[in-house]
Scaffold this motif. Structure first.
Motif, PDB file in Angstrom:
ATOM      1  N   ASP A 104      30.831  47.329  18.740  1.00  0.00           N
ATOM      2  CA  ASP A 104      31.378  47.265  20.090  1.00  0.00           C
ATOM      3  C   ASP A 104      32.307  46.068  20.217  1.00  0.00           C
ATOM      4  O   ASP A 104      32.069  45.017  19.621  1.00  0.00           O
ATOM      5  CB  ASP A 104      30.243  47.152  21.114  1.00  0.00           C
ATOM      6  CG  ASP A 104      30.744  47.402  22.520  1.00  0.00           C
ATOM      7  OD1 ASP A 104      30.674  48.580  22.958  1.00  0.00           O
ATOM      8  OD2 ASP A 104      31.234  46.446  23.175  1.00  0.00           O
ATOM      9  N   ARG A 105      33.354  46.211  21.018  1.00  0.00           N
ATOM     10  CA  ARG A 105      34.287  45.080  21.109  1.00  0.00           C
ATOM     11  C   ARG A 105      33.706  43.904  21.899  1.00  0.00           C
ATOM     12  O   ARG A 105      34.246  42.805  21.896  1.00  0.00           O
ATOM     13  CB  ARG A 105      35.637  45.530  21.671  1.00  0.00           C
ATOM     14  CG  ARG A 105      35.667  45.902  23.131  1.00  0.00           C
ATOM     15  CD  ARG A 105      37.021  46.510  23.500  1.00  0.00           C
ATOM     16  NE  ARG A 105      37.151  46.632  24.941  1.00  0.00           N
ATOM     17  CZ  ARG A 105      37.641  45.679  25.714  1.00  0.00           C
ATOM     18  NH1 ARG A 105      38.050  44.554  25.202  1.00  0.00           N
ATOM     19  NH2 ARG A 105      37.721  45.875  27.008  1.00  0.00           N
ATOM     20  N   ARG A 106      32.592  44.141  22.550  1.00  0.00           N
ATOM     21  CA  ARG A 106      31.930  43.026  23.237  1.00  0.00           C
ATOM     22  C   ARG A 106      30.648  42.611  22.516  1.00  0.00           C
ATOM     23  O   ARG A 106      29.751  42.020  23.117  1.00  0.00           O
ATOM     24  CB  ARG A 106      31.625  43.396  24.684  1.00  0.00           C
ATOM     25  CG  ARG A 106      32.858  43.566  25.549  1.00  0.00           C
ATOM     26  CD  ARG A 106      32.503  43.741  27.010  1.00  0.00           C
ATOM     27  NE  ARG A 106      33.694  43.922  27.826  1.00  0.00           N
ATOM     28  CZ  ARG A 106      34.270  45.100  28.055  1.00  0.00           C
ATOM     29  NH1 ARG A 106      33.755  46.192  27.534  1.00  0.00           N
ATOM     30  NH2 ARG A 106      35.350  45.172  28.810  1.00  0.00           N
ATOM     31  N   MET A 125      42.988  40.107  33.216  1.00  0.00           N
ATOM     32  CA  MET A 125      42.391  41.064  32.286  1.00  0.00           C
ATOM     33  C   MET A 125      43.358  41.393  31.144  1.00  0.00           C
ATOM     34  O   MET A 125      44.557  41.530  31.361  1.00  0.00           O
ATOM     35  CB  MET A 125      42.061  42.353  33.019  1.00  0.00           C
ATOM     36  CG  MET A 125      40.751  42.307  33.763  1.00  0.00           C
ATOM     37  SD  MET A 125      40.432  43.873  34.583  1.00  0.00           S
ATOM     38  CE  MET A 125      41.246  43.603  36.143  1.00  0.00           C
ATOM     39  N   CYS A 126      42.804  41.559  29.940  1.00  0.00           N
ATOM     40  CA  CYS A 126      43.617  42.038  28.827  1.00  0.00           C
ATOM     41  C   CYS A 126      43.858  43.534  29.009  1.00  0.00           C
ATOM     42  O   CYS A 126      43.287  44.148  29.895  1.00  0.00           O
ATOM     43  CB  CYS A 126      42.929  41.751  27.490  1.00  0.00           C
ATOM     44  SG  CYS A 126      41.475  42.773  27.210  1.00  0.00           S
ATOM     45  N   GLU A 127      44.678  44.100  28.145  1.00  0.00           N
ATOM     46  CA  GLU A 127      45.047  45.515  28.279  1.00  0.00           C
ATOM     47  C   GLU A 127      43.821  46.432  28.225  1.00  0.00           C
ATOM     48  O   GLU A 127      43.678  47.346  29.036  1.00  0.00           O
ATOM     49  CB  GLU A 127      45.997  45.876  27.142  1.00  0.00           C
ATOM     50  CG  GLU A 127      47.184  46.701  27.567  1.00  0.00           C
ATOM     51  CD  GLU A 127      48.159  46.823  26.418  1.00  0.00           C
ATOM     52  OE1 GLU A 127      48.044  47.812  25.685  1.00  0.00           O
ATOM     53  OE2 GLU A 127      48.998  45.898  26.250  1.00  0.00           O
ATOM     54  N   ASP A 128      42.918  46.142  27.282  1.00  0.00           N
ATOM     55  CA  ASP A 128      41.733  47.002  27.135  1.00  0.00           C
ATOM     56  C   ASP A 128      40.838  46.942  28.363  1.00  0.00           C
ATOM     57  O   ASP A 128      40.345  47.960  28.842  1.00  0.00           O
ATOM     58  CB  ASP A 128      40.930  46.588  25.898  1.00  0.00           C
ATOM     59  CG  ASP A 128      41.649  46.935  24.610  1.00  0.00           C
ATOM     60  OD1 ASP A 128      42.518  47.836  24.662  1.00  0.00           O
ATOM     61  OD2 ASP A 128      41.361  46.307  23.574  1.00  0.00           O
ATOM     62  N   CYS A 129      40.610  45.738  28.859  1.00  0.00           N
ATOM     63  CA  CYS A 129      39.758  45.586  30.037  1.00  0.00           C
ATOM     64  C   CYS A 129      40.416  46.236  31.248  1.00  0.00           C
ATOM     65  O   CYS A 129      39.751  46.915  32.034  1.00  0.00           O
ATOM     66  CB  CYS A 129      39.466  44.110  30.316  1.00  0.00           C
ATOM     67  SG  CYS A 129      38.307  43.377  29.139  1.00  0.00           S
ATOM     68  N   ALA A 130      41.730  46.034  31.393  1.00  0.00           N
ATOM     69  CA  ALA A 130      42.439  46.620  32.526  1.00  0.00           C
ATOM     70  C   ALA A 130      42.339  48.140  32.487  1.00  0.00           C
ATOM     71  O   ALA A 130      42.177  48.798  33.512  1.00  0.00           O
ATOM     72  CB  ALA A 130      43.902  46.177  32.512  1.00  0.00           C
ATOM     73  N   VAL A 187      34.523  42.167  35.150  1.00  0.00           N
ATOM     74  CA  VAL A 187      34.718  42.713  33.812  1.00  0.00           C
ATOM     75  C   VAL A 187      35.539  41.741  32.961  1.00  0.00           C
ATOM     76  O   VAL A 187      36.464  41.089  33.437  1.00  0.00           O
ATOM     77  CB  VAL A 187      35.382  44.112  33.863  1.00  0.00           C
ATOM     78  CG1 VAL A 187      36.835  44.026  34.232  1.00  0.00           C
ATOM     79  CG2 VAL A 187      35.219  44.840  32.539  1.00  0.00           C
ATOM     80  N   ALA A 188      35.166  41.624  31.696  1.00  0.00           N
ATOM     81  CA  ALA A 188      35.823  40.666  30.799  1.00  0.00           C
ATOM     82  C   ALA A 188      35.447  40.999  29.374  1.00  0.00           C
ATOM     83  O   ALA A 188      34.532  41.790  29.137  1.00  0.00           O
ATOM     84  CB  ALA A 188      35.370  39.243  31.129  1.00  0.00           C
ATOM     85  N   CYS A 189      36.151  40.411  28.434  1.00  0.00           N
ATOM     86  CA  CYS A 189      35.806  40.591  27.025  1.00  0.00           C
ATOM     87  C   CYS A 189      36.130  39.289  26.299  1.00  0.00           C
ATOM     88  O   CYS A 189      36.684  38.362  26.879  1.00  0.00           O
ATOM     89  CB  CYS A 189      36.565  41.789  26.442  1.00  0.00           C
ATOM     90  SG  CYS A 189      38.292  41.415  26.072  1.00  0.00           S
ATOM     91  N   PRO A 190      35.786  39.213  25.005  1.00  0.00           N
ATOM     92  CA  PRO A 190      36.022  37.953  24.288  1.00  0.00           C
ATOM     93  C   PRO A 190      37.499  37.543  24.284  1.00  0.00           C
ATOM     94  O   PRO A 190      37.818  36.358  24.198  1.00  0.00           O
ATOM     95  CB  PRO A 190      35.552  38.251  22.861  1.00  0.00           C
ATOM     96  CG  PRO A 190      34.767  39.508  22.922  1.00  0.00           C
ATOM     97  CD  PRO A 190      35.134  40.226  24.164  1.00  0.00           C
ATOM     98  N   LYS A 191      38.407  38.535  24.397  1.00  0.00           N
ATOM     99  CA  LYS A 191      39.831  38.215  24.359  1.00  0.00           C
ATOM    100  C   LYS A 191      40.324  37.559  25.641  1.00  0.00           C
ATOM    101  O   LYS A 191      41.168  36.676  25.621  1.00  0.00           O
ATOM    102  CB  LYS A 191      40.633  39.510  24.116  1.00  0.00           C
ATOM    103  CG  LYS A 191      41.153  39.661  22.698  1.00  0.00           C
ATOM    104  CD  LYS A 191      42.270  40.702  22.630  1.00  0.00           C
ATOM    105  CE  LYS A 191      41.731  42.111  22.887  1.00  0.00           C
ATOM    106  NZ  LYS A 191      42.730  43.162  22.821  1.00  0.00           N
ATOM    107  N   CYS A 192      39.815  38.054  26.789  1.00  0.00           N
ATOM    108  CA  CYS A 192      40.405  37.628  28.059  1.00  0.00           C
ATOM    109  C   CYS A 192      39.451  36.881  28.991  1.00  0.00           C
ATOM    110  O   CYS A 192      39.881  36.348  30.009  1.00  0.00           O
ATOM    111  CB  CYS A 192      40.966  38.845  28.797  1.00  0.00           C
ATOM    112  SG  CYS A 192      39.704  40.031  29.326  1.00  0.00           S
ATOM    113  N   GLY A 193      38.178  36.883  28.684  1.00  0.00           N
ATOM    114  CA  GLY A 193      37.212  36.389  29.674  1.00  0.00           C
ATOM    115  C   GLY A 193      36.699  34.988  29.432  1.00  0.00           C
ATOM    116  O   GLY A 193      37.218  34.250  28.578  1.00  0.00           O
TER     117      GLY A 193
END
Ligand code: ZN
Ligand code: ZN
Ligand code: FE
Length: 796
Positions: free
Chosen positions: A121-123, A158-163, A179-185
Motif C-alpha cells: 500500500d502506498r501508505r 494534497m498530492c495528485e494521488d491524494c487529490a 487525507v494525506a500520504c507520505p508524499k504530501c502529508g
C-alpha cells in the motif's frame, strides 16, 4: 418528481455526501447533495416510489459515524427548470448563524489499519493514514463548515494521488478532510530534549528510535491526537517511578496502552461489555480489574486493584506497539506537570516537558484544541432496565452499563440531547474536573475535559475553549449559569462576563446541578420531579456550609433540601480534604469518643497538632460546617487504618472501596433524627430537613477496630450501611412527597460497590432509579445540570 431533503445531526466529516451519492446513483436518481453550515441539503428527481426508497435508505444505511437528529423532506416544483442530468456533489455553502454538531475524533478504522501494515500500500507504515470513517476531527477543526481549509491540514496541499481519492465519490477517502500520504502529508521525527531539540531521526527511523528508548526504560513524549503523552515501559518499575518523580505525581494511577485485546486479557479480567468498549471507535481508557499474575509494575496504580487500559487509537500508536520486542504494556499519561493542562503544541511541549521527557516523538500536524483521553467504567449485573440498556450501550446486547468518569476525546463535542428547549446559554461548570457547556435549541455541547481550575494555564485553556465552542456552534449566550461558590474561578469568569456583556446570570446550587444533570441525560421532562441523592466531597450550600450528603426533592426549576448528613466542623477546612485523619477526629468528637492513640488517625497526629485540631473543632475556628459524604468516607477510611493522608482527590475512599469484602452481609446503622435544627441551616424553602446522624456508625467502626475486625469487613459494613440509609431515607421521602423516582449523582457514586448495593436495594423496593451514563457523576457533569436549570429558570 423532485424532492428537497434537509438532514441535521452529525452528518459532516463522516462520509455522508458520498453515501448519498452512492444510494442516489444506485437508484438512478438525479440531483445534488451539499454541505451547509446547518447540515446536509439534498435535491433528487425520480419517480415517487424511488424517492421514498431513497429517503428510507438515508436513515437505514447511514455511515457508521453519522447520527441523524432530524430529516425534513418535501416535494418541490420543477416548473420551468430543466431536469437534472446527473447526480452531483456540490460545493459547501456557509449559512449565516447556522450550526450543526461536529464529530469527535475517532480511532483508526479496520480498512486503514489493514493498509497501514500492507507493504504494497502506498501508505504502508504512514502514521497519519485516515479516511472518512476514521481519524482526527474535533481536534483539528478551526471553524465550520468542516472543509480542509478550516482545519489544521490546510497547510498540506494534497498530492495528485491524494487529490484523486479526495475527489472520487466512490473512494473511501472522498472528502476526507485530513487525507494525506507520505508524499504530501505530515511527518514524524524524534528530538532529544537534552540536546537542544536535535533531530535524531525522521519517519520510520524515528518510530524505531522511540521504541528503543522505551525498551531501555526511558521516558518519551509522544504527540497524539489531542495532546502529548508521556510514555514509558509499564513493566519496568524503575521507569514508572522515575516518571512519577519527574511529573510530581506521587501515586495517582497512570493509564496504560496495550497492543491488542489478547494482551489486555493477560493483564486484566475483561467481560463482554468491557471488550466492546475497549474496541469501540471512541477508544476510552477503561478501568479493569487487574489479574494477580500481571507483570505491570505496582508503581502504575499503587493501592488499587484496577488498571486503566486503552487500545491504540492512532496509526502512530499502532506503529509504536506493533512489534514483538516491545513491552506488552506502556504507560501513556497526559504530558503535563502534575495539575497543569496537557501540552499540545510543539513549542509548548518542548518548553514544558523538557525536564520530564528524555525524547520527543513529534509531528507537524497541528492540534487546534487540546483533548485528554476519556475514562469509563462498566458497572455490572444490575437488574436490567430496557430503556437504559438501549440508551447507554449504543443498541448492543450488553446487560452492563457504561459509567463515564471523564468525558473527553472520542465523545466531546458530541452533544447531549436535552428534554427542553434552551435559549443560547453558557454553563461554566465547577472548579475540579471542569467542563463547560453551551446550549442551543435542544443541544447541549459539553466541552472536553478542562481540568482543575486552580492555575493560570488551566484557566486560559478554559477561556479559549469557551471562545472556540461559541464560534464553532455559532452561539452567542444570552444567559450564563454558574456555581454558587464565590471563589471558583469559573464563577468569577461567569460573573465578570455577565457584567461586561450585560448577560443574565443564574447561580445554580452545586448539588441541584448534579441532580439536574442526571435528570437531563435521562430525558426527564421539564415538569419531572425526583428524589435526588447528591453525594460528593464538596459543594457550596445555600447557607454557606459545605454540602455533600444531600437528599433534594428536585425539578429543573428548583429544589427543596429534604434530608442531609448532620453537620460537623471540618478542622482546617481544605486541609481536611488532603488529611483524612482530621475528618476522623471531628467525627470521633461528635460521636463522643476519646482520642486514644490506639486509633490510627489519632496516632497519625502529633500531640501538638491534636491540640490545635481540638481547638478548631470546639471553638469553630477555621472549621467550616460540612455535611459531606466524601469526608465521612475519608473518616471511616482513616479509622479503619486504610490511609491518613491522600495524594489525590478521593484516594482514601477509593482504597476503602478496593478493600470491601463482597460476602459480608452486616451493616452499620445511621440514625435518622426528626427534623431537629442546627444553627442556621434552614433550607431556602423553609421547613427543616431530616437529619442523618453518622455518630452511631462511627461508634460501631471504632468498636470493630478495637475488636480486631478486618479492614475488608469494616469497609463492607460501612458500604452496606450507607446503601441501607439511602433506602430508608428514600422510603420516608416517598411517603412524604409521593415520588417514586430516585436520581443518584455526585462523585461518591463513582464508587461502583456503593452504587451496586444501593441500586439493588432501591430497585427491590420498586423505586425507579436514574444514574449517569452520558456525563460523569462527578463535577465533570455539573455544567449540564447548570445548563438545564439555567434554561428552565431563565428561559421564560
Ligand atoms: Zn479509516
Ligand atoms: Zn498525498
Ligand atoms: Fe460535586
Amino acid at each position: 418528481m423532485r424532492r428537497r431533503i434537509h438532514v441535521g445531526g452529525v452528518v459532516q466529516g463522516v462520509g455522508f455526501r458520498p453515501f448519498v451519492y452512492q444510494i442516489a446513483t444506485r437508484a438512478h436518481l438525479r440531483g445534488w447533495v451539499m454541505n451547509t453550515s446547518a447540515g446536509v441539503e439534498i435535491e433528487v428527481e425520480g419517480d415517487p416510489d424511488a424517492l421514498d426508497a431513497f429517503v428510507h435508505a438515508l436513515v437505514a444505511e447511514k455511515p457508521p459515524l453519522a447520527r441523524i437528529d432530524f430529516l425534513e423532506a418535501h416535494d418541490c416544483s420543477t416548473d420551468g427548470d430543466a431536469p437534472y442530468e446527473t447526480f452531483e456533489i456540490r460545493a459547501s455553502v456557509a449559512q449565516e448563524g447556522a450550526f450543526q454538531p461536529i464529530s469527535p475524533d475517532m480511532a483508526i478504522c479496520d480498512d486503514c489499519l489493514r493498509e497501514l501494515f500492507d507493504p504494497n500500500d502506498r501508505r504502508y507504515r504512514y502514521p497519519f493514514i485516515n479516511c472518512t470513517n476514521c481519524g482526527p476531527r474535533f481536534t483539528i477543526i478551526c471553524d465550520i463548515p468542516y472543509d480542509r481549509p478550516h482545519t489544521t491540514m490546510s497547510r498540506f496541499p494534497m498530492c495528485e494521488d491524494c487529490a484523486h481519492e479526495y475527489h472520487d465519490p466512490t473512494n473511501r477517502r472522498f472528502h476526507a478532510q485530513p487525507v494525506a500520504c507520505p508524499k504530501c502529508g505530515p511527518q514524524v521525527w524524534l528530538e532529544i530534549g537534552a540536546e537542544g531539540g536535535r533531530r535524531e531521526a525522521e519517519g520510520d527511523e524515528a518510530i524505531r528510535a522511540a521504541q528503543e528508548l522505551l525498551k531501555k526504560g526511558k521516558i518519551v513524549a509522544v504527540k497524539g491526537l489531542g495532546g502529548f503523552h508521556l510514555a514509558c515501559d509499564a513493566t519496568n518499575g524503575r521507569a514508572v517511578q522515575t516518571l512519577r518523580e519527574r511529573k510530581l505525581r506521587v501515586d495517582k494511577p497512570f493509564a496504560l496502552m496495550m497492543r491488542d485485546l489478547e494482551t489486555i486479557e493477560q493483564h486484566c479480567w475483561v467481560n463482554a461489555a468491557e471488550r466492546e468498549l475497549l474496541t469501540s471507535r471512541e477508544r476510552p481508557i477503561v478501568l479493569l480489574e487487574r489479574r494477580p499474575e500481571s507483570n505491570v509494575a505496582r508503581e502504575v496504580a499503587p493501592g488499587q486493584n484496577t488498571l486503566g487500559v486503552m487500545l491504540p487509537y492512532t496509526p502512530l500508536h499502532y506503529l509504536i506497539l506493533a512489534d514483538d520486542s516491545m513491552p506488552s504494556a506502556i504507560v501513556l499519561t497526559s504530558g503535563n506537570l502534575s495539575e497543569e493542562p496537557i501540552a499540545y503544541k510543539n513549542a509548548e511541549a518542548r518548553e514544558r516537558l523538557i525536564n520530564l521527557a528524555d525524547a520527543f516523538l513529534m509531528h507537524d500536524r497541528d492540534i487546534h484544541i487540546r483533548t485528554d483521553d476519556s475514562v469509563v467504567r462498566i458497572g455490572l449485573a444490575f437488574p436490567p432496565d430496557k430503556r437504559e440498556v438501549k440508551r447507554c450501550s449504543g443498541g448492543a446486547s450488553v446487560s452492563a452499563r457504561v459509567y463515564p468518569l471523564r468525558r473527553s476525546r472520542g465523545y466531546a463535542p458530541f452533544p447531549v440531547r436535552l428534554p427542553l428547549a434552551t435559549p443560547p446559554l453558557l454553563a461554566v461548570g465547577a472548579e475540579l474536573k471542569n467542563t463547560f457547556c453551551v446550549t442551543r435549541e435542544r443541544y447541549a455541547f459539553m466541552s472536553h475535559h478542562i481540568g482543575d481550575l486552580e492555575n493560570y494555564e488551566t484557566l486560559r485553556s478554559f477561556e479559549e475553549g469557551i471562545a472556540h465552542f461559541e464560534k464553532l456552534f455559532r452561539i452567542e449566550p444570552q444567559l450564563v449559569a454558574y456555581d454558587l461558590h464565590p471563589n471558583y474561578l469559573a464563577t468569577r469568569y461567569a460573573l465578570a462576563r455577565a457584567q461586561g456583556e450585560g448577560l443574565r446570570a443564574i447561580g445554580v446550587q452545586h448539588h441541584h446541578a448534579h441532580i439536574a444533570a442526571c435528570m437531563a441525560e435521562n430525558g426527564l421532562s421539564a415538569e419531572g420531579a425526583v428524589i435526588g441523592v447528591a453525594f460528593d466531597g464538596t459543594g457550596y450550600g445555600d447557607d454557606g456550609a459545605i454540602w455533600g450528603g444531600e437528599f433534594l426533592i428536585a425539578t429543573y426549576a428548583g429544589y427543596r433540601r429534604a434530608a442531609h448528613l448532620a453537620y460537623v466542623p471540618l478542622p482546617g477546612g481544605d486541609r481536611a480534604t488532603r488529611e483524612p485523619w482530621r475528618c476522623a477526629l471531628t467525627w470521633l468528637h461528635r460521636a463522643g469518643i476519646e482520642w486514644h492513640t490506639d486509633l490510627p488517625p489519632v496516632g497519625a497526629a502529633s500531640a501538638e497538632l491534636g491540640r490545635i485540631v481540638r481547638r478548631q473543632i470546639e471553638r469553630g475556628i477555621h472549621a467550616p460546617h460540612t455535611s459531606s459524604m466524601g469526608r465521612l468516607f475519608d473518616a471511616v477510611a482513616a479509622l479503619a487504618g486504610v490511609r491518613q493522608t491522600v495524594n489525590y482527590e478521593a484516594q482514601a475512599a477509593m482504597e476503602l472501596e478496593a478493600c470491601v469484602d463482597q460476602h459480608e452481609p452486616r451493616a452499620y446503622e445511621f440514625a435518622l433524627g426528626e427534623t431537629a435544627r442546627q444553627g442556621g441551616e434552614q433550607s431556602r424553602s423553609g421547613g427543616a430537613p431530616l437529619l442523618i446522624e453518622a455518630a452511631p456508625v462511627i461508634r460501631a467502626v471504632v468498636a470493630d477496630v478495637r475488636a480486631g475486625v478486618s479492614i475488608p469487613v469494616i469497609a463492607a459494613r460501612f458500604h452496606n450501611g450507607v446503601a441501607r440509609m439511602v433506602r430508608e431515607v428514600a422510603h420516608r421521602l416517598r411517603a412524604q412527597y409521593g415520588l417514586n423516582e430516585v436520581a443518584l449523582s455526585g462523585g461518591v457514586w463513582q464508587n461502583m460497590t456503593l452504587l451496586a448495593k444501593t441500586m439493588e436495594l432501591l430497585q427491590a423496593d420498586g423505586f425507579g432509579v436514574y444514574v449517569h451514563c452520558l456525563v460523569p457523576a462527578n463535577d465533570g457533569g455539573i455544567a449540564l445540570g447548570q445548563a438545564v436549570v439555567g434554561a428552565r429558570q431563565g428561559g421564560s
